[in-house]
Design a protein around this motif. Structure first.
Motif, short mmCIF file in Angstrom:
data_model
loop_
_atom_site.label_atom_id
_atom_site.label_comp_id
_atom_site.label_asym_id
_atom_site.label_seq_id
_atom_site.Cartn_x
_atom_site.Cartn_y
_atom_site.Cartn_z
N CYS A 177 -1.59 55.19 11.43
CA CYS A 177 -1.24 55.41 9.91
C CYS A 177 -0.81 56.76 9.79
CB CYS A 177 -2.92 55.30 8.87
SG CYS A 177 -2.91 54.10 9.25
N SER A 178 -1.48 58.01 10.60
CA SER A 178 -0.16 58.58 10.63
C SER A 178 1.12 58.96 11.03
CB SER A 178 -0.61 60.06 11.28
OG SER A 178 -2.31 60.75 11.14
N PHE A 179 1.75 57.74 12.03
CA PHE A 179 3.20 58.26 13.08
C PHE A 179 3.13 57.29 11.69
CE2 PHE A 179 0.97 58.47 17.44
CZ PHE A 179 1.10 59.81 17.12
N PHE A 180 3.04 56.17 11.19
CA PHE A 180 3.38 55.42 10.05
C PHE A 180 4.19 56.14 8.63
CE2 PHE A 180 3.89 52.54 6.37
CZ PHE A 180 4.98 51.76 6.90
N GLY A 181 3.54 56.62 8.45
CA GLY A 181 3.28 57.67 7.19
C GLY A 181 4.64 58.64 8.06
N MET A 182 4.52 59.84 8.93
CA MET A 182 5.21 61.05 9.13
C MET A 182 6.86 59.92 9.28
SD MET A 182 3.46 62.29 12.33
CE MET A 182 1.63 62.98 12.10
N LEU A 183 7.19 58.77 9.98
CA LEU A 183 8.24 58.36 9.98
C LEU A 183 8.80 57.81 8.51
CD1 LEU A 183 10.12 56.37 11.51
CD2 LEU A 183 8.67 54.56 11.83
N CYS A 184 8.49 57.17 7.55
CA CYS A 184 8.59 56.85 5.90
C CYS A 184 9.41 58.56 5.57
CB CYS A 184 7.04 56.47 4.88
SG CYS A 184 6.35 54.52 5.73
#
Length: 357
Positions: A177-184
Motif C-alpha cells: 500500500c505504501s509503495f502504491f501510494g508513493m507511486l501515485c
C-alpha cells in the motif's frame, strides 16, 4: 519483469527453508509477547490432526511473536485491550479469506488457526511480490536508472528482516500500500492520482498505525508542486516559506482522510473495553470525546514509550543494529556534503521544467 518476479520468489525460498529448519530444531523462546499462544496451545493440541501437524511442521515458524496476535484476532476478534496495538485491516482480510476460500473446503478438517496460517502466508507472498514490482516502478520513476531500480528491489528482498515479509505479519501488505501510494503521489498529473494515493495511504494506516508518517510524502509533493509553480529564477527563502504555508493548508484534508482509520479504530476499541473488567481509559491529555487509548496500551502492555527501550539489557540489540545505524549516519553525512550540488540540481530541474511547460 518476469525475471524480476522469479528473482523475488527465489529470495523468499531461503527464509522459508530456514524458518522450517530452525522452528523444528530450536526450542521457542517463551516471551511474554506470545502469551496468547502459550495460553491456548495446550487446549488446541488435541484438536490438531495430521493435516494440521504437517502444515505446522512446514510453516509454523511464520506464526510467532506478533503473528500470534494477528491469528487470534482473525479467529476470535479483539478480546483483550493489548490487541488494540494492532490495526484491524490485516486480521480482517485473514478472516475473510479463510471464510470464503479455505473454510468451505477445509473447515471440517483443518483447525482455524492452521487455516489462517495458510491464508496469511499466501496473502503475504502475493503482497510481497506486488510490493517488489511497485518498488521497481517507483524507483524507475524517481531514479531514471534501470540498474539502480533493480538493485533497490534486490536490497529490499534480501534485507535481514525479510522473514517478516513471509510471516503472518503486516509488513508485506503495508509495503504494498505504501509503495502504491508513493507511486501515485510521485508527480501526479490528475485528480485520480491524488485520490488513489490518498486511499492507498489510508489503507496503510488501517494496516499499521505508523502509516501516519506517510502524510510526509503528501506534504513533500504538495510543497514541491507549489515551489515548482511559484519559482521564477532564483529560489528565495520567503518563497519557500510562502509555499510551505500553502502546502500546510492543502495537506489538512488529506491528513484527515489518511488518519481516519486510526481514530475510528481507537474509538471503537475504547468503547469496546471501557466498561469491561480491563477498565482501560483514554490518555489523560485527551478529552473523552476524542478517546485514543493507543499510547496507554503501548505503555502498559508493551512497555513502549520515549527512551524506554534504552536500557542496559538492550545493549546486545544495539550492537546487532550498529552496522545499519553506521550506514545511515554515513549516508546522511554524504548527503549533507553534497547538499550544494543537490540544491543546484534541484533548482535547475525546477527551472527547466518551468521553461519546458
Amino acid at each position: 519483469m518476469r525475471n524480476l518476479i522469479y528473482a523475488v520468489l527465489l529470495t523468499l525460498s531461503f527464509p522459508s527453508i530456514l524458518q522450517c529448519i530452525a522452528n523444528n530444531c530450536i526450542p521457542d523462546h517463551a516471551a511474554d509477547a506470545t502469551f496468547l499462544q502459550i495460553k491456548t496451545n495446550s487446549s488446541l493440541i488435541d484438536e490438531y490432526n495430521w493435516i494440521d501437524s504437517t502444515i505446522l511442521f512446514l510453516f509454523d515458524g511464520f506464526q510467532k511473536w506478533d503473528a500470534v496476535h494477528y491469528t487470534h484476532i482473525a479467529a476470535h476478534g479483539y478480546d483483550h485491550p493489548r490487541q488494540l496495538a494492532f490495526q484491524p485491516l490485516f486480521p480482517w482480510l485473514l478472516r475473510q479469506l479463510d471464510w470464503w476460500i479455505l473454510s468451505p473446503v477445509l473447515g471440517n478438517w483443518v483447525h482455524i488457526y492452521t487455516r489462517i496460517l495458510v491464508v496469511g502466508t499466501m496473502l503475504n507472498l502475493v503482497a510481497f511480490v506486488t510490493s517488489a514490482i511497485l518498488l521497481y516502478k517507483l524507483s524507475s520513476k524517481v531514479l531514471h536508472n534501470q540498474i539502480l531500480s533493480i538493485v533497490s528491489v534486490m536490497m529490499y528482498c534480501i534485507n535481514p528482516a525479510s522473514v517478516f515479509m513471509s510471516s503472518v505479519y503486516t509488513e508485506s501488505l503495508f509495503a504494498c500500500c505504501s509503495f502504491f501510494g508513493m507511486l501515485c503521489w510521485q508527480y501526479p498529473t490528475n485528480l485520480l492520482g491524488y485520490v488513489l494515493g490518498t486511499v492507498a495511504f489510508m489503507l496503510a494506516v488501517a494496516i499499521r498505525s505508523n502509516g501516519i508518517v506517510l502524510i510526509g510524502f503528501v506534504g513533500y509533493t504538495l510543497l514541491l508542486y507549489r515551489i515548482k509553480n511559484a519559482s521564477s529564477g532564483r529560489l528565495w527563502l520567503f518563497e519557500i516559506v510562502y509555499c510551505g504555508c500553502q502546502a500546510t493548508l492543502l495537506i489538512i484534508p488529506f491528513t484527515v482522510v489518511i488518519i481516519s482509520p486510526f481514530y475510528v479504530f481507537q474509538s471503537y476499541g475504547f468503547r469496546l473495553f471501557a466498561n469491561s473488567t480491563y477498565q482501560i481509559k483514554a490518555s489523560s491529555w485527551y478529552h473523552i470525546n476524542l478517546p485514543i487509548p493507543y499510547w496507554d496500551i503501548q505503555r502498559k502492555y508493551w512497555n513502549v514509550g520515549f527512551l524506554r527501550h534504552y536500557q542496559l539489557k538492550q545493549i546486545p540489540n544495539f550492537i546487532l543494529a550498529a552496522p545499519m545505524a553506521v550506514l545511515c549516519v554515513l549516508a546522511i553525512q554524504g548527503y549533507l556534503c553534497h547538499w550544494k550540488s543537490i540544491y543546484s540540481s534541484f533548482l535547475n530541474s525546477l527551472h527547466q521544467s518551468k521553461y519546458a511547460s
